[in-house]
Design a protein around this motif. Sequence first.
Motif, PDB file in Angstrom:
ATOM      1  N   LEU A  20      36.686  49.532  19.983  1.00 13.29           N
ATOM      2  CA  LEU A  20      36.391  50.603  19.021  1.00 13.29           C
ATOM      3  C   LEU A  20      36.403  50.043  17.607  1.00 13.29           C
ATOM      4  N   GLY A  21      37.518  49.350  17.276  1.00 14.61           N
ATOM      5  CA  GLY A  21      37.616  48.781  15.941  1.00 14.61           C
ATOM      6  C   GLY A  21      36.591  47.694  15.710  1.00 14.61           C
ATOM      7  N   ALA A  22      36.294  46.932  16.777  1.00 12.62           N
ATOM      8  CA  ALA A  22      35.411  45.784  16.592  1.00 12.62           C
ATOM      9  C   ALA A  22      33.955  46.194  16.422  1.00 12.62           C
ATOM     10  N   THR A  23      33.568  47.384  16.891  1.00 11.92           N
ATOM     11  CA  THR A  23      32.168  47.777  16.709  1.00 11.92           C
ATOM     12  C   THR A  23      32.022  48.682  15.494  1.00 11.92           C
ATOM     13  N   LEU A  24      32.272  49.974  15.671  1.00 13.17           N
ATOM     14  CA  LEU A  24      32.026  50.892  14.563  1.00 13.17           C
ATOM     15  C   LEU A  24      33.127  50.850  13.512  1.00 13.17           C
ATOM     16  N   GLY A  25      34.348  50.466  13.904  1.00  8.18           N
ATOM     17  CA  GLY A  25      35.439  50.417  12.933  1.00  8.18           C
ATOM     18  C   GLY A  25      35.145  49.426  11.823  1.00  8.18           C
ATOM     19  N   ILE A  26      34.966  48.156  12.214  1.00  7.43           N
ATOM     20  CA  ILE A  26      34.630  47.129  11.231  1.00  7.43           C
ATOM     21  C   ILE A  26      33.274  47.431  10.599  1.00  7.43           C
ATOM     22  N   GLY A  27      32.338  47.955  11.414  1.00  6.73           N
ATOM     23  CA  GLY A  27      31.009  48.283  10.891  1.00  6.73           C
ATOM     24  C   GLY A  27      31.097  49.262   9.729  1.00  6.73           C
ATOM     25  N   GLY A  28      31.913  50.300   9.871  1.00  9.76           N
ATOM     26  CA  GLY A  28      32.061  51.287   8.807  1.00  9.76           C
ATOM     27  C   GLY A  28      32.612  50.664   7.538  1.00  9.76           C
ATOM     28  N   VAL A  29      33.681  49.855   7.685  1.00 11.58           N
ATOM     29  CA  VAL A  29      34.302  49.246   6.511  1.00 11.58           C
ATOM     30  C   VAL A  29      33.318  48.292   5.825  1.00 11.58           C
ATOM     31  N   LEU A  30      32.571  47.524   6.633  1.00 12.21           N
ATOM     32  CA  LEU A  30      31.601  46.581   6.052  1.00 12.21           C
ATOM     33  C   LEU A  30      30.494  47.313   5.310  1.00 12.21           C
TER      34      LEU A  30
ATOM     35  N   ILE B  25      26.413  42.879  25.496  1.00 11.29           N
ATOM     36  CA  ILE B  25      26.152  44.308  25.303  1.00 11.29           C
ATOM     37  C   ILE B  25      27.230  45.141  25.986  1.00 11.29           C
ATOM     38  N   LEU B  26      27.518  44.815  27.253  1.00  9.65           N
ATOM     39  CA  LEU B  26      28.477  45.631  28.003  1.00  9.65           C
ATOM     40  C   LEU B  26      29.877  45.516  27.417  1.00  9.65           C
ATOM     41  N   THR B  27      30.239  44.321  26.934  1.00 12.53           N
ATOM     42  CA  THR B  27      31.577  44.166  26.376  1.00 12.53           C
ATOM     43  C   THR B  27      31.675  44.824  25.010  1.00 12.53           C
ATOM     44  N   ALA B  28      30.579  44.779  24.240  1.00  6.76           N
ATOM     45  CA  ALA B  28      30.629  45.379  22.908  1.00  6.76           C
ATOM     46  C   ALA B  28      30.606  46.896  22.976  1.00  6.76           C
ATOM     47  N   THR B  29      30.143  47.453  24.092  1.00  4.21           N
ATOM     48  CA  THR B  29      30.157  48.903  24.237  1.00  4.21           C
ATOM     49  C   THR B  29      31.537  49.313  24.717  1.00  4.21           C
ATOM     50  N   PRO B  30      32.294  50.080  23.935  1.00  7.55           N
ATOM     51  CA  PRO B  30      33.617  50.482  24.395  1.00  7.55           C
ATOM     52  C   PRO B  30      33.467  51.315  25.672  1.00  7.55           C
ATOM     53  N   GLY B  31      34.424  51.177  26.584  1.00  7.32           N
ATOM     54  CA  GLY B  31      34.360  51.964  27.811  1.00  7.32           C
ATOM     55  C   GLY B  31      33.836  51.184  28.991  1.00  7.32           C
ATOM     56  N   THR B  32      33.104  50.097  28.740  1.00  7.13           N
ATOM     57  CA  THR B  32      32.694  49.232  29.837  1.00  7.13           C
ATOM     58  C   THR B  32      33.074  47.807  29.490  1.00  7.13           C
ATOM     59  N   ALA B  33      33.511  47.046  30.484  1.00 10.34           N
ATOM     60  CA  ALA B  33      33.846  45.642  30.234  1.00 10.34           C
ATOM     61  C   ALA B  33      33.339  44.803  31.395  1.00 10.34           C
ATOM     62  N   TRP B  34      32.651  43.731  31.067  1.00 10.09           N
ATOM     63  CA  TRP B  34      32.132  42.774  32.037  1.00 10.09           C
ATOM     64  C   TRP B  34      33.313  41.976  32.566  1.00 10.09           C
ATOM     65  N   ILE B  35      33.445  41.844  33.870  1.00  8.22           N
ATOM     66  CA  ILE B  35      34.552  41.039  34.382  1.00  8.22           C
ATOM     67  C   ILE B  35      34.065  39.772  35.054  1.00  8.22           C
ATOM     68  N   SER B  36      33.207  39.899  36.070  1.00  2.00           N
ATOM     69  CA  SER B  36      32.652  38.651  36.590  1.00  2.00           C
ATOM     70  C   SER B  36      31.352  38.929  37.322  1.00  2.00           C
ATOM     71  N   PHE B  37      30.510  37.908  37.367  1.00  2.00           N
ATOM     72  CA  PHE B  37      29.204  38.044  38.006  1.00  2.00           C
ATOM     73  C   PHE B  37      29.078  36.983  39.084  1.00  2.00           C
ATOM     74  N   ASN B  38      28.623  37.399  40.244  1.00  3.80           N
ATOM     75  CA  ASN B  38      28.444  36.449  41.333  1.00  3.80           C
ATOM     76  C   ASN B  38      26.960  36.141  41.493  1.00  3.80           C
ATOM     77  N   PRO B  39      26.531  34.931  41.126  1.00  3.83           N
ATOM     78  CA  PRO B  39      25.098  34.637  41.182  1.00  3.83           C
ATOM     79  C   PRO B  39      24.547  34.611  42.608  1.00  3.83           C
ATOM     80  N   GLN B  40      25.411  34.386  43.605  1.00  4.10           N
ATOM     81  CA  GLN B  40      24.901  34.368  44.980  1.00  4.10           C
ATOM     82  C   GLN B  40      24.520  35.763  45.464  1.00  4.10           C
ATOM     83  N   THR B  41      25.390  36.743  45.223  1.00  2.30           N
ATOM     84  CA  THR B  41      25.104  38.087  45.719  1.00  2.30           C
ATOM     85  C   THR B  41      24.398  38.942  44.671  1.00  2.30           C
ATOM     86  N   GLY B  42      24.390  38.480  43.414  1.00  2.00           N
ATOM     87  CA  GLY B  42      23.777  39.279  42.356  1.00  2.00           C
ATOM     88  C   GLY B  42      24.581  40.522  42.021  1.00  2.00           C
ATOM     89  N   LEU B  43      25.892  40.486  42.314  1.00  2.00           N
ATOM     90  CA  LEU B  43      26.724  41.653  42.041  1.00  2.00           C
ATOM     91  C   LEU B  43      27.592  41.406  40.812  1.00  2.00           C
TER      92      LEU B  43
END
Lengths: 169, 132, 93
Positions: B48-58, A120-138
């Motif tokens: 951007l392209g991978a979510t709504l960009g491709i979504g729109g074209v599809l 979810i976080l990676t698919a949302t533009p503007g936020t990107a998951w980098i790494s998760f530490n299971p020991q600290t939960g951060l």
Amino acid sequence: MRGRANRFLAWLLPWPAVSALVLAVWLLLNQSLSPGQIFLGLLLALTAPRFLTTLDAPPLRIRRPWALVRLLGNVLPDIFISNYKVTRAILFSGPERQAGHVLVPLSIRSPWSLAMLACILTATPGTAWISFNPQTGLLLMHVLDLKDADELAGAITRRYERWLQQVFE
Amino acid sequence: MIAIKTLPDWAALLTAFLVLAGAALTMIGAIGLVRFRSFYERVHAPTLGATLGIGGVLLASMVYFSVSETRPVVHEILIALFVTVTTPVTMLMLTQATLYRDRAEGKAPKITDAPPLPADVITPDRTGVRQD
Amino acid sequence: MSMTILTWSLMAAQFMLAIAMVCACLRMFRGPRAQDRVLAMDSLYLNGMGLMLVFGIVSGSTLYFEAALVIALLGFVSTVALAKFLMRGEAIE
């Protein structure tokens, strides 16, 4: 009697959700609902997911499908909003925009919900998951615009984590 | 070269809008890929392209073929499914690789804003990446 | 009237996707580091897939769909392999 039926079903379909997905993908790929294709699809759906067992994945159990729907209902609008925000950041932002890494405490621990949150976080533009530490939960993540970072932890807990917990844990 | 079948007005306009919106978002994402200054910023641009960009074209393709062939054509869902599942995986692997390479060179990312924390949590050897 | 709009917007969409591919190529050549190039290549694949789908609409043939699917599969596999390579220095474990 009932126990035996259940055990037979568990042996026949070790991954019911994956089997359903395989059947759906097969029918979509062939674009037909003819009995022959349904038969082939069922054959594939019964055999292919067996190989998943060799991956040692933890069992996938969706406890409350309704919570999954609510989660998707939160994710889709967020994708639209963040698409708009990132578009503005790309086209109009000057040097005053600050991007940076942020640490967010998480309370979920099950591998499925963590994987789902990562997607979810990676698919949302503007936020990107980098790494998760299971020991600290951060969770270490990267944010394109740090102005929103204060609300971010709250928003993740409120909008995603709560529902993920209900679905998987 | 152009062999577009005639569609009813609403379908033609809907297809036009969806295809334009999708292509525009994809293009803006690619511009971001060129404009942003650091790798971590650039990771955000292609999504951007991978979510709504491709979504729109599809969606445009689904509307166009469903109307022009007068039967529901939904196999584009396959690509949507595949892209939504795979994009996070590739992005995650790339950021992991970058983190690994940065740390191998002694450049751990600087954390600018965070809930209050002991400083030792952020040291390279304890931040979640498997070091095997 | 609406068909003229559709024709022109399909042309414009192809143009924009081509620009997107040029931008991705630019980043791929400019780098500066290997991960930037891999990211740009992933985006190039995705844009190419979008272009294939628009070609499909323009030519009215669903054959382009299969091409788009194959491009998506190849793009995913190659990006994962390259990312794996960057992480460990060897692609196959």
